[in-house]
Scaffold this motif. Structure first.
Motif, PDB file in Angstrom:
ATOM      1  N   GLN A 184      52.391  65.974  76.300  1.00 36.23           N
ATOM      2  CA  GLN A 184      52.298  66.430  74.635  1.00 36.23           C
ATOM      3  C   GLN A 184      53.490  67.466  74.620  1.00 36.23           C
ATOM      4  O   GLN A 184      54.169  67.523  73.509  1.00 36.23           O
ATOM      5  CB  GLN A 184      51.025  67.308  74.189  1.00 36.23           C
ATOM      6  CG  GLN A 184      49.909  66.281  74.545  1.00 36.23           C
ATOM      7  CD  GLN A 184      50.036  65.146  73.307  1.00 36.23           C
ATOM      8  OE1 GLN A 184      50.338  65.360  72.191  1.00 36.23           O
ATOM      9  NE2 GLN A 184      49.552  63.956  73.672  1.00 36.23           N
ATOM     10  N   ILE A 185      53.946  68.345  75.733  1.00 36.74           N
ATOM     11  CA  ILE A 185      54.903  69.195  75.407  1.00 36.74           C
ATOM     12  C   ILE A 185      56.341  69.007  76.099  1.00 36.74           C
ATOM     13  O   ILE A 185      57.207  69.644  75.990  1.00 36.74           O
ATOM     14  CB  ILE A 185      54.411  70.494  76.142  1.00 36.74           C
ATOM     15  CG1 ILE A 185      54.165  70.509  77.766  1.00 36.74           C
ATOM     16  CG2 ILE A 185      53.214  71.183  75.493  1.00 36.74           C
ATOM     17  CD1 ILE A 185      54.200  71.755  78.428  1.00 36.74           C
TER      18      ILE A 185
ATOM     19  N   PHE B 282      64.643  74.386  75.700  1.00 40.85           N
ATOM     20  CA  PHE B 282      63.372  73.347  75.614  1.00 40.85           C
ATOM     21  C   PHE B 282      63.294  72.914  77.073  1.00 40.85           C
ATOM     22  O   PHE B 282      63.652  73.274  77.899  1.00 40.85           O
ATOM     23  CB  PHE B 282      64.141  72.122  74.487  1.00 40.85           C
ATOM     24  CG  PHE B 282      65.205  71.420  75.301  1.00 40.85           C
ATOM     25  CD1 PHE B 282      65.001  70.178  75.835  1.00 40.85           C
ATOM     26  CD2 PHE B 282      66.713  71.787  75.687  1.00 40.85           C
ATOM     27  CE1 PHE B 282      65.727  69.495  76.802  1.00 40.85           C
ATOM     28  CE2 PHE B 282      67.572  71.063  76.058  1.00 40.85           C
ATOM     29  CZ  PHE B 282      67.212  69.893  76.540  1.00 40.85           C
TER      30      PHE B 282
ATOM     31  N   ARG C 208      59.964  69.064  74.452  1.00 37.82           N
ATOM     32  CA  ARG C 208      59.955  69.982  72.996  1.00 37.82           C
ATOM     33  C   ARG C 208      60.544  71.405  73.077  1.00 37.82           C
ATOM     34  O   ARG C 208      60.677  71.444  74.272  1.00 37.82           O
ATOM     35  CB  ARG C 208      58.434  69.978  72.544  1.00 37.82           C
ATOM     36  CG  ARG C 208      57.810  68.849  72.188  1.00 37.82           C
ATOM     37  CD  ARG C 208      56.494  69.215  71.842  1.00 37.82           C
ATOM     38  NE  ARG C 208      55.684  67.942  71.481  1.00 37.82           N
ATOM     39  CZ  ARG C 208      55.473  67.476  70.153  1.00 37.82           C
ATOM     40  NH1 ARG C 208      56.060  68.037  69.131  1.00 37.82           N
ATOM     41  NH2 ARG C 208      54.846  66.191  70.076  1.00 37.82           N
ATOM     42  N   SER C 209      60.778  72.019  72.245  1.00 34.88           N
ATOM     43  CA  SER C 209      61.448  73.401  72.121  1.00 34.88           C
ATOM     44  C   SER C 209      60.250  74.180  72.756  1.00 34.88           C
ATOM     45  O   SER C 209      59.283  73.973  72.793  1.00 34.88           O
ATOM     46  CB  SER C 209      62.073  73.756  71.011  1.00 34.88           C
ATOM     47  OG  SER C 209      60.985  74.065  70.029  1.00 34.88           O
TER      48      SER C 209
ATOM     49  N   GLU D 236      57.962  75.636  69.930  1.00 34.74           N
ATOM     50  CA  GLU D 236      57.025  74.591  69.598  1.00 34.74           C
ATOM     51  C   GLU D 236      55.816  74.334  70.662  1.00 34.74           C
ATOM     52  O   GLU D 236      54.841  74.216  70.421  1.00 34.74           O
ATOM     53  CB  GLU D 236      57.754  73.355  69.330  1.00 34.74           C
ATOM     54  CG  GLU D 236      56.931  72.250  68.636  1.00 34.74           C
ATOM     55  CD  GLU D 236      57.754  71.093  68.262  1.00 34.74           C
ATOM     56  OE1 GLU D 236      57.130  70.028  68.090  1.00 34.74           O
ATOM     57  OE2 GLU D 236      59.069  70.986  68.671  1.00 34.74           O
ATOM     58  N   THR D 237      56.193  74.577  71.600  1.00 37.45           N
ATOM     59  CA  THR D 237      55.308  74.191  73.162  1.00 37.45           C
ATOM     60  C   THR D 237      54.476  75.533  72.957  1.00 37.45           C
ATOM     61  O   THR D 237      53.145  74.995  73.436  1.00 37.45           O
ATOM     62  CB  THR D 237      56.091  74.212  74.372  1.00 37.45           C
ATOM     63  OG1 THR D 237      57.123  73.302  74.444  1.00 37.45           O
ATOM     64  CG2 THR D 237      55.342  74.152  75.670  1.00 37.45           C
TER      65      THR D 237
END
Length: 111
Positions: A12-13, A59, A16-17, A20-21
């Motif tokens: 899911q991570i 990220f 990503r930034s 956001e994580t």
């Protein structure tokens, strides 16, 4: 935790930034989120301290989970028998990259 349970969160991570994580990990309902959150915090602190990167530009470029050793314990059961309990472990690798490095490269590259 088992590698299968950790992979469910790492998928899911990935990509990503950093900010956001952190939001995703705080609100996911899985028990494995807390150790992964601590690992992401630690990776960002290392990038900030060792390389001088700003946390807002980070990220997750690479995140992987590999199986570790399995801890085996014996639990006593009825009538003098024993029951084997297997506790799986995993190795989590997270690599953070700075976005501003790529922007500088694109600025000076000839198209």
């Amino acid at each position: 935790m088992s590698a299968h349970k950790a992979r469910r969160i790492i998928d899911q991570i990935r990509g990503r930034s950093y900010e956001e994580t952190l939001m995703i990990l705080e609100f996911m309902p899985y028990r494995a989120c807390y150790p992964i959150l601590k690992l992401v915090y630690s990776a960002a602190a290392n990038a900030n301290h060792n390389m001088g990167f700003n946390e807002a530009n980070l990220f997750i470029s690479k995140a992987e989970v590999n199986e570790g050793t399995t801890v085996k314990k014996l639990k006593p059961r009825a009538r003098g028998r024993s029951y084997l309990i297997k506790r799986p472990t995993c190795h989590i690798t997270i690599i953070l990259t700075d976005i501003s490095v790529y922007e500088e490269y694109d600025k000076y590259s000839i198209a």
